[in-house]
Scaffold this motif. Structure first.
Motif, PDB file in Angstrom:
ATOM      1  N   PHE A  53      19.487  13.158   8.611  1.00  0.00           N
ATOM      2  CA  PHE A  53      19.150  11.755   8.355  1.00  0.00           C
ATOM      3  C   PHE A  53      19.103  10.933   9.634  1.00  0.00           C
ATOM      4  O   PHE A  53      18.377   9.959   9.723  1.00  0.00           O
ATOM      5  N   TRP A 105      18.960  19.752  -9.580  1.00  0.00           N
ATOM      6  CA  TRP A 105      18.131  19.311  -8.451  1.00  0.00           C
ATOM      7  C   TRP A 105      18.445  20.135  -7.204  1.00  0.00           C
ATOM      8  O   TRP A 105      17.567  20.499  -6.445  1.00  0.00           O
TER       9      TRP A 105
ATOM     10  N   ASP B  81      20.631  10.244  -0.782  1.00  0.00           N
ATOM     11  CA  ASP B  81      21.008  11.327   0.139  1.00  0.00           C
ATOM     12  C   ASP B  81      20.809  12.674  -0.546  1.00  0.00           C
ATOM     13  O   ASP B  81      20.200  13.588   0.002  1.00  0.00           O
ATOM     14  N   LEU B  82      21.372  12.745  -1.736  1.00  0.00           N
ATOM     15  CA  LEU B  82      21.315  13.987  -2.502  1.00  0.00           C
ATOM     16  C   LEU B  82      19.868  14.367  -2.798  1.00  0.00           C
ATOM     17  O   LEU B  82      19.463  15.521  -2.640  1.00  0.00           O
ATOM     18  N   ILE B  83      19.080  13.362  -3.203  1.00  0.00           N
ATOM     19  CA  ILE B  83      17.688  13.639  -3.561  1.00  0.00           C
ATOM     20  C   ILE B  83      16.907  14.093  -2.329  1.00  0.00           C
ATOM     21  O   ILE B  83      16.072  14.990  -2.400  1.00  0.00           O
ATOM     22  N   ALA B  84      17.231  13.494  -1.167  1.00  0.00           N
ATOM     23  CA  ALA B  84      16.524  13.859   0.060  1.00  0.00           C
ATOM     24  C   ALA B  84      16.842  15.293   0.484  1.00  0.00           C
ATOM     25  O   ALA B  84      16.058  15.925   1.186  1.00  0.00           O
ATOM     26  N   LEU B  85      18.009  15.804   0.074  1.00  0.00           N
ATOM     27  CA  LEU B  85      18.382  17.175   0.455  1.00  0.00           C
ATOM     28  C   LEU B  85      17.995  18.174  -0.623  1.00  0.00           C
ATOM     29  O   LEU B  85      18.532  19.273  -0.677  1.00  0.00           O
ATOM     30  N   GLY B  86      17.084  17.792  -1.486  1.00  0.00           N
ATOM     31  CA  GLY B  86      16.660  18.673  -2.568  1.00  0.00           C
ATOM     32  C   GLY B  86      15.474  19.521  -2.175  1.00  0.00           C
ATOM     33  O   GLY B  86      15.069  19.539  -1.018  1.00  0.00           O
TER      34      GLY B  86
END
Lengths: 206, 221
Positions: A53, A105, B81-86
Motif C-alpha cells: 500500500f 474473498w 485493505d482486505l479487498i485490495a489484497l484479494g
C-alpha cells in the motif's frame, strides 16, 4: 507460496518526515519476527509497505518462493494477510456473514471456515451483528480469516491488544501451528508475542 | 470469477441490509417529484410539459444519495485493505462495486422513473422509453458516481464533495436521456439521443474503473 520475505535497505517516509532509513532484515519460513519501537516509529507503515500500500522511498521488498523470486503483485494477492488496527468488519452485518465474505474473498472455502470457527470458538457469535460484539470478539472474528483462508505470510498489527489472557494463549497456539506448517509471521507489537519471536527494533519515533 | 460473485453478493447485501438504501433513494425521488408541483404551480399543462425532464433531474439527484458509502465505509473500517489484497485487481473490484450499485439503486429508481413521470402528467405512452433511458442512464450514473466517491475518499464530510464533483459529469446523460424522451414524445427520431446515452455509459464503464482504482490506491497509501 511465499517462503522468504526480504527487506533490503528500506526507507519509508510519510510526507516530509523520514520514518526510518536503510532497514534490512529477512523472515524465512517457520519464523516469527516481532517489530518493536516507539509510537510513530513506522511499524504500521512498514507492514503496509510490505502489503504494497505504501511505496518505499528507497530500497526493496522481495518475496521468494520455492522456485525463486515471486512477482510482488501475485505474492500479495494470494500470499499474505494484513490484519491492521481495524478489523474490517461492517457493524450492520453479522459476524458470520462478514467471516464468510472475508474468507471466501481471500481464497478460503466452507471447510476451512468451519475449521476457523472452531479454532477461535466463534460459534456463539456468528449470528450476532458486529456492532454488538466487544472489541476482543471483533478481533477474534477478524483473526479467523487467517485460518479460514490459509496464506503463508501473516502481517499482524497489534494482534493481541484487545484479547484476554486465554485468547492470547490460544492465538499463540494458532501461530505455532502456522509456523510449523512453513508460515511466516511479521507482527508489530508492544506486548510480547505468545510465541518465541526474533525482535527487530525500528528506529526513531517521536 | 467465484470471488467476484462473492463480492457482488456482499455489495448487494450491504445496499439492501439495514436501512434499506434503495428504498430511501426511491422515497427521496418521490419527494422531489412531489415538491415540483408546489414549486411551479399545479396547472396540468405546465406540469406535463416538464414531467419527463423533471423525472430525469430527480433521478440524477437520487442517484447521488448512496454513492458516499460505495467506498467510504470500506475505507473507514479497513475492509478496503482486505479487498485490495484479494484475487482481483482494484479495477475489477471497482467495476463490480458499481454494477452492484446499479442493481441495488439504479434498477429500483428506473422502475420509479416512469411512475413519477406519469404522476406528473406525462402520457403513459412514454413510460417504456422513460424506463429504458433511466435504466441505461443509471449505469452511467453508477460508474461516474463511483469515480467521484473514490476521489472523495478520506475527505471529511465527503458526501457533499461527491455531489459537487459528480453532478456536472451527469449533465450529458441528463441531456441525452431527457432529449430522447422529448423527441419520442414529439414523434421525432429518439434513436440518436438514446445512442448517445448508451455511448456515454459505455465510455463511463470502460474508463472510470481505472480512475477509481487509482483513487483508491492513493487513498490507501
Amino acid at each position: 507460496m511465499i517462503t522468504r520475505l526480504t527487506i533490503e535497505n528500506l526507507s519509508l517516509s510519510r510526507g516530509e518526515r523520514v520514518l526510518f532509513d536503510a532497514l534490512s532484515f529477512a523472515v524465512s519460513a517457520g519464523e516469527a519476527v516481532a517489530l518493536t519501537g516507539r509510537n510513530g516509529a513506522g511499524k504500521t507503515s512498514l507492514l503496509r509497505a510490505v502489503a504494497g500500500f505504501i511505496r518505499p522511498a528507497a530500497g526493496r521488498i522481495a518475496f521468494e518462493g520455492a522456485a525463486g523470486e515471486l512477482e510482488p503483485e501475485d505474492a500479495r494477492a494470494a500470499g499474505l494477510h494484513l490484519l491492521g488496527h481495524q478489523d474490517g468488519l461492517k457493524p450492520g452485518r453479522t459476524a458470520g456473514e462478514e467471516l464468510r465474505f472475508q474468507a471466501l474473498w481471500a481464497g478460503g472455502d466452507e471447510a476451512s471456515i468451519a475449521e476457523a470457527v472452531k479454532a477461535l470458538q466463534l460459534e456463539p457469535l456468528l449470528g450476532l451483528e458486529v456492532r454488538k460484539l466487544s472489541a476482543g470478539q471483533r478481533r477474534r472474528t477478524a483473526l479467523a480469516r487467517l485460518i479460514a483462508a490459509p496464506r503463508p505470510l501473516w502481517l499482524l498489527d497489534e494482534p493481541l491488544a484487545p484479547l484476554d489472557a486465554d485468547r492470547r494463549a490460544g492465538l499463540g497456539l494458532l501461530m505455532e501451528r502456522h509456523l510449523a506448517d512453513g508460515g511466516l509471521i511479521l507482527a508489530a507489537v508492544h506486548d510480547l508475542l505468545p510465541i518465541p519471536a526474533r525482535a527487530i527494533e525500528i528506529g526513531g519515533g517521536a | 470469477m467465484r470471488s467476484l460473485g462473492v463480492l457482488y453478493r456482499r455489495e448487494l447485501g450491504m445496499a439492501w441490509g439495514r436501512g434499506g438504501g434503495p428504498l430511501l433513494a426511491c422515497a427521496f425521488f418521490a419527494c422531489i417529484a412531489a415538491l415540483l408541483p408546489l414549486a411551479i404551480g399545479p396547472s396540468p399543462e405546465r406540469l406535463a410539459a416538464v414531467a419527463s425532464g423533471s423525472a430525469w433531474l430527480a433521478l440524477a439527484l437520487s442517484s447521488l444519495l448512496s454513492l458516499e458509502r460505495l467506498f467510504e465505509r470500506d475505507f473507514e473500517d479497513g475492509a478496503l485493505d482486505l479487498i485490495a489484497l484479494g484475487p482481483a485487481s482494484l479495477e475489477t473490484v471497482s467495476a463490480v462495486k458499481c454494477l452492484a450499485q446499479w442493481t441495488a439503486n439504479g434498477l429500483p429508481l428506473s422502475i420509479m422513473a416512469p411512475v413519477v413521470a406519469t404522476a406528473l402528467g406525462a402520457p403513459l405512452s412514454l413510460a417504456v422509453i422513460t424506463f429504458a433511458t433511466a435504466l441505461i442512464g443509471g449505469l452511467g450514473f453508477a460508474f461516474v458516481g463511483g469515480t467521484g466517491a473514490a476521489l472523495a475518499l478520506g475527505a471529511r464530510r465527503g458526501g457533499v464533495l461527491v455531489a459537487v464533483v459528480v453532478l456536472p459529469l451527469l449533465a450529458p446523460p441528463v441531456i441525452f436521456g431527457a432529449g430522447a424522451i422529448e423527441a419520442y414524445a414529439a414523434g421525432m427520431g429518439w434513436q440518436a439521443g438514446f445512442a448517445f446515452l448508451a455511448a456515454y455509459c459505455l465510455a463511463a464503464m470502460g474508463l472510470s474503473p481505472f480512475a477509481m482504482a487509482a483513487a483508491v490506491r492513493n487513498a490507501l497509501s
